[in-house]
Motif scaffolding. Sequence first.
Motif, PDB file in Angstrom:
ATOM      1  N   PRO A 137     -38.488  17.016  -6.724  1.00 19.67           N
ATOM      2  CA  PRO A 137     -37.645  15.843  -6.976  1.00 19.67           C
ATOM      3  C   PRO A 137     -37.850  14.782  -5.906  1.00 19.67           C
ATOM      4  CG  PRO A 137     -36.371  17.876  -7.171  1.00 19.67           C
ATOM      5  CD  PRO A 137     -37.696  18.252  -6.586  1.00 19.67           C
ATOM      6  N   GLY A 138     -37.737  13.545  -6.306  1.00 18.55           N
ATOM      7  CA  GLY A 138     -37.877  12.459  -5.344  1.00 18.55           C
ATOM      8  C   GLY A 138     -39.166  11.691  -5.536  1.00 18.55           C
ATOM      9  N   TYR A 139     -39.509  10.929  -4.526  1.00 16.37           N
ATOM     10  CA  TYR A 139     -40.638  10.017  -4.600  1.00 16.37           C
ATOM     11  C   TYR A 139     -41.733  10.414  -3.622  1.00 16.37           C
ATOM     12  CZ  TYR A 139     -37.279   6.985  -6.994  1.00 16.37           C
ATOM     13  OH  TYR A 139     -36.345   6.481  -7.861  1.00 16.37           O
ATOM     14  N   VAL A 178     -23.473  10.202 -11.988  1.00 16.90           N
ATOM     15  CA  VAL A 178     -23.023  11.063 -13.087  1.00 16.90           C
ATOM     16  C   VAL A 178     -23.963  12.252 -13.242  1.00 16.90           C
ATOM     17  CG1 VAL A 178     -22.685  11.190 -15.594  1.00 16.90           C
ATOM     18  CG2 VAL A 178     -21.819   9.219 -14.314  1.00 16.90           C
ATOM     19  N   GLU A 179     -25.265  12.007 -13.127  1.00 19.81           N
ATOM     20  CA  GLU A 179     -26.223  13.114 -13.206  1.00 19.81           C
ATOM     21  C   GLU A 179     -26.083  14.040 -12.005  1.00 19.81           C
ATOM     22  OE1 GLU A 179     -29.357  15.795 -13.621  1.00 19.81           O
ATOM     23  OE2 GLU A 179     -28.017  14.744 -14.989  1.00 19.81           O
ATOM     24  N   ASP A 180     -25.833  13.476 -10.825  1.00 20.07           N
ATOM     25  CA  ASP A 180     -25.582  14.312  -9.651  1.00 20.07           C
ATOM     26  C   ASP A 180     -24.358  15.193  -9.877  1.00 20.07           C
ATOM     27  OD1 ASP A 180     -27.711  13.192  -8.173  1.00 20.07           O
ATOM     28  OD2 ASP A 180     -26.457  11.489  -7.605  1.00 20.07           O
ATOM     29  N   ALA A 181     -23.341  14.626 -10.506  1.00 25.83           N
ATOM     30  CA  ALA A 181     -22.129  15.394 -10.797  1.00 25.83           C
ATOM     31  C   ALA A 181     -22.400  16.477 -11.823  1.00 25.83           C
ATOM     32  CB  ALA A 181     -21.026  14.458 -11.296  1.00 25.83           C
ATOM     33  N   ASN A 182     -23.237  16.172 -12.808  1.00 24.69           N
ATOM     34  CA  ASN A 182     -23.593  17.191 -13.800  1.00 24.69           C
ATOM     35  C   ASN A 182     -24.308  18.362 -13.148  1.00 24.69           C
ATOM     36  OD1 ASN A 182     -22.470  15.964 -16.007  1.00 24.69           O
ATOM     37  ND2 ASN A 182     -24.365  15.047 -16.731  1.00 24.69           N
ATOM     38  N   ASP A 183     -25.153  18.085 -12.157  1.00 26.91           N
ATOM     39  CA  ASP A 183     -25.824  19.164 -11.440  1.00 26.91           C
ATOM     40  C   ASP A 183     -24.826  20.024 -10.679  1.00 26.91           C
ATOM     41  OD1 ASP A 183     -28.286  18.348 -12.327  1.00 26.91           O
ATOM     42  OD2 ASP A 183     -28.752  17.172 -10.539  1.00 26.91           O
ATOM     43  N   ALA A 184     -23.759  19.388 -10.205  1.00 26.88           N
ATOM     44  CA  ALA A 184     -22.754  20.127  -9.435  1.00 26.88           C
ATOM     45  C   ALA A 184     -21.912  21.027 -10.319  1.00 26.88           C
ATOM     46  CB  ALA A 184     -21.852  19.154  -8.675  1.00 26.88           C
ATOM     47  N   VAL A 185     -21.752  20.659 -11.595  1.00 26.97           N
ATOM     48  CA  VAL A 185     -20.947  21.470 -12.522  1.00 26.97           C
ATOM     49  C   VAL A 185     -21.757  21.759 -13.785  1.00 26.97           C
ATOM     50  CG1 VAL A 185     -18.658  20.793 -11.729  1.00 26.97           C
ATOM     51  CG2 VAL A 185     -19.875  19.299 -13.303  1.00 26.97           C
ATOM     52  N   ASP A 228     -35.796  17.208 -11.054  1.00 31.75           N
ATOM     53  CA  ASP A 228     -34.495  16.630 -10.734  1.00 31.75           C
ATOM     54  C   ASP A 228     -33.513  16.862 -11.869  1.00 31.75           C
ATOM     55  OD1 ASP A 228     -32.504  15.253  -9.466  1.00 31.75           O
ATOM     56  OD2 ASP A 228     -33.694  13.480  -9.042  1.00 31.75           O
ATOM     57  N   ALA A 229     -33.975  16.722 -13.102  1.00 30.91           N
ATOM     58  CA  ALA A 229     -33.100  16.906 -14.256  1.00 30.91           C
ATOM     59  C   ALA A 229     -32.595  18.334 -14.368  1.00 30.91           C
ATOM     60  CB  ALA A 229     -33.839  16.516 -15.548  1.00 30.91           C
ATOM     61  N   HIS A 230     -33.361  19.290 -13.863  1.00 28.77           N
ATOM     62  CA  HIS A 230     -32.953  20.701 -13.895  1.00 28.77           C
ATOM     63  C   HIS A 230     -32.352  21.168 -12.571  1.00 28.77           C
ATOM     64  CE1 HIS A 230     -35.722  20.663 -17.393  1.00 28.77           C
ATOM     65  NE2 HIS A 230     -34.940  21.612 -17.852  1.00 28.77           N
ATOM     66  N   ASN A 231     -32.173  20.224 -11.642  1.00 29.21           N
ATOM     67  CA  ASN A 231     -31.599  20.552 -10.329  1.00 29.21           C
ATOM     68  C   ASN A 231     -32.394  21.674  -9.659  1.00 29.21           C
ATOM     69  OD1 ASN A 231     -29.752  20.183  -8.242  1.00 29.21           O
ATOM     70  ND2 ASN A 231     -28.365  21.773  -9.008  1.00 29.21           N
ATOM     71  N   ALA A 232     -33.710  21.578  -9.763  1.00 27.40           N
ATOM     72  CA  ALA A 232     -34.598  22.609  -9.220  1.00 27.40           C
ATOM     73  C   ALA A 232     -35.254  22.116  -7.941  1.00 27.40           C
ATOM     74  CB  ALA A 232     -35.673  22.970 -10.246  1.00 27.40           C
ATOM     75  N   PRO A 267     -32.895  17.022 -22.488  1.00 28.25           N
ATOM     76  CA  PRO A 267     -33.616  15.956 -21.775  1.00 28.25           C
ATOM     77  C   PRO A 267     -32.846  14.632 -21.676  1.00 28.25           C
ATOM     78  CG  PRO A 267     -34.372  16.051 -24.034  1.00 28.25           C
ATOM     79  CD  PRO A 267     -33.329  17.143 -23.903  1.00 28.25           C
ATOM     80  N   ALA A 268     -31.628  14.570 -22.261  1.00 24.57           N
ATOM     81  CA  ALA A 268     -30.889  13.309 -22.231  1.00 24.57           C
ATOM     82  C   ALA A 268     -30.586  12.860 -20.813  1.00 24.57           C
ATOM     83  CB  ALA A 268     -29.591  13.453 -23.033  1.00 24.57           C
ATOM     84  N   ASN A 269     -30.374  13.822 -19.903  1.00 29.09           N
ATOM     85  CA  ASN A 269     -30.036  13.433 -18.534  1.00 29.09           C
ATOM     86  C   ASN A 269     -31.202  12.768 -17.809  1.00 29.09           C
ATOM     87  OD1 ASN A 269     -31.543  15.776 -18.324  1.00 29.09           O
ATOM     88  ND2 ASN A 269     -30.315  16.642 -16.677  1.00 29.09           N
ATOM     89  N   ALA A 270     -32.427  12.905 -18.344  1.00 28.11           N
ATOM     90  CA  ALA A 270     -33.572  12.217 -17.740  1.00 28.11           C
ATOM     91  C   ALA A 270     -33.414  10.703 -17.829  1.00 28.11           C
ATOM     92  CB  ALA A 270     -34.866  12.644 -18.426  1.00 28.11           C
ATOM     93  N   LEU A 271     -32.600  10.239 -18.773  1.00 27.42           N
ATOM     94  CA  LEU A 271     -32.378   8.805 -18.925  1.00 27.42           C
ATOM     95  C   LEU A 271     -31.576   8.214 -17.779  1.00 27.42           C
ATOM     96  CD1 LEU A 271     -31.545   8.633 -22.744  1.00 27.42           C
ATOM     97  CD2 LEU A 271     -33.688   7.973 -21.624  1.00 27.42           C
ATOM     98  N   ILE A 272     -30.873   9.051 -17.017  1.00 21.96           N
ATOM     99  CA  ILE A 272     -30.065   8.537 -15.912  1.00 21.96           C
ATOM    100  C   ILE A 272     -30.559   9.094 -14.574  1.00 21.96           C
ATOM    101  CG2 ILE A 272     -28.026   8.061 -17.287  1.00 21.96           C
ATOM    102  CD1 ILE A 272     -26.831  10.682 -16.392  1.00 21.96           C
ATOM    103  N   ILE A 273     -31.860   9.413 -14.520  1.00 23.50           N
ATOM    104  CA  ILE A 273     -32.510   9.839 -13.289  1.00 23.50           C
ATOM    105  C   ILE A 273     -33.520   8.775 -12.896  1.00 23.50           C
ATOM    106  CG2 ILE A 273     -34.081  11.538 -12.265  1.00 23.50           C
ATOM    107  CD1 ILE A 273     -32.740  13.662 -13.911  1.00 23.50           C
ATOM    108  N   SER A 274     -33.597   8.456 -11.629  1.00 24.32           N
ATOM    109  CA  SER A 274     -34.564   7.465 -11.160  1.00 24.32           C
ATOM    110  C   SER A 274     -35.992   7.952 -11.431  1.00 24.32           C
ATOM    111  CB  SER A 274     -34.385   7.243  -9.658  1.00 24.32           C
ATOM    112  OG  SER A 274     -33.084   6.798  -9.372  1.00 24.32           O
ATOM    113  N   PRO A 275     -36.887   7.070 -11.851  1.00 22.97           N
ATOM    114  CA  PRO A 275     -36.705   5.645 -12.078  1.00 22.97           C
ATOM    115  C   PRO A 275     -36.347   5.286 -13.510  1.00 22.97           C
ATOM    116  CG  PRO A 275     -39.005   6.142 -12.232  1.00 22.97           C
ATOM    117  CD  PRO A 275     -38.315   7.461 -11.980  1.00 22.97           C
TER     118      PRO A 275
END
Length: 380
Positions: free
Chosen positions: A88-90, A141-148, A52-56, A159-167
């Motif tokens: 990505p996901g549960y 915000v992380e979703d937006a970062n993936d978009a741009v 998820d953090a790498h939008n893969a 790896p900082a964006n992992a802090l704002i990815i569920s869970p």
Amino acid sequence: MAAIADRVDPVRGWLAAAIAAVIVVAGSAVAFPQRVYSGFLWRYFWGPIDADAHNAACAVRTDGVVRRFAEESACQAAAAQGAVVARPGYTIVSEVGYALTLLFMLIGVLLLIERLGVGTDRRLLYALLPFALFGGALRVVEDANDAVPDSATAAISYPANALIISPVIYLTVFVVTLVALLVALRLARRGMVAEYYGALAAFGTLALVATLGYLTFLSISTEALGFYPQMLVLTLGIASAIAGGVYLAIERIEPAINAGTGFVGLAVIWAQAIDGVANVLASDWWDAIGLPFQYTAKHPANAIIVGFTETVFPPSFVAAVGDSWPFLVVKVALAVGILWLFDDRIIEESPRYSLLLLLAVIVVGLGPGTRDMLRATFGI
């Protein structure tokens, strides 16, 4: 046994249990890296976050090396070759694991608020509502970062964006909320504010406004994002109407259900309705309300409900109404069932524990619901 329990400090006991659990898990991962770490911990917990953090489409672990693929065909090929694949996901496994972790953490939070001498007044729960909304907005915000991802505005990278990815984001928001609570308590005890509730709510509102401001800036400054306010208006409006209608219906038909929780019950129903309405609008009515594309949920529970709807109801009905509406019904019914459990006796005997559980119910509804609502609002 009672004498031993009386001599053990609950906080120290909880910390000892937490440390012991970490040691057992870490030790097992070191002793059995392939089976425990790669095949279980990484596959079900960290791997999905990494992907998820790498939008893969997936993250693949082979002989200790992690690769990410954007195409599902590559993920399937890696799985056929025996690699450990995480998407990505549960999954059912991860959701059970996170649920058990949440229960353990709730015990720790209960001990913490008892030590701080707070948590018996319902105003604390109301003051924390902005933080629940902030958590959902922060995830966007992380979703937006993936978009741009190549833009200078995508300020948070791995790896900082992992802090704002569920869970993990739940822990991040908890830390932010705890710091805000401690500061608000300090301000109140020094006489700088009359009560800490207002200061705490102000901190949460400030964090929420700042996050929404950043998302608005992205929608204005980049072409990758859009702005579809109808999603925001419809979700808030429909969810509020449903929550208010259900709450008033309970008051008229069976007021005992609301007797214990009062207006906290309205917040519980509203939070779950936000999640349900956002899912229905983004999944089934996206075209009708003018959204650019359809959204799908990542939780297995959603997929089970959708599959049930498509199996039970005729295709013509599903084509006209959609297949996600039972999710909204289940969410609202679940909220009402929870309120029924929290009668006057339970609230009076365990006010802190009751309010903490009700807050958890609000967070698990309002957090993902806010994310879905804002993702669609900003076309992410």
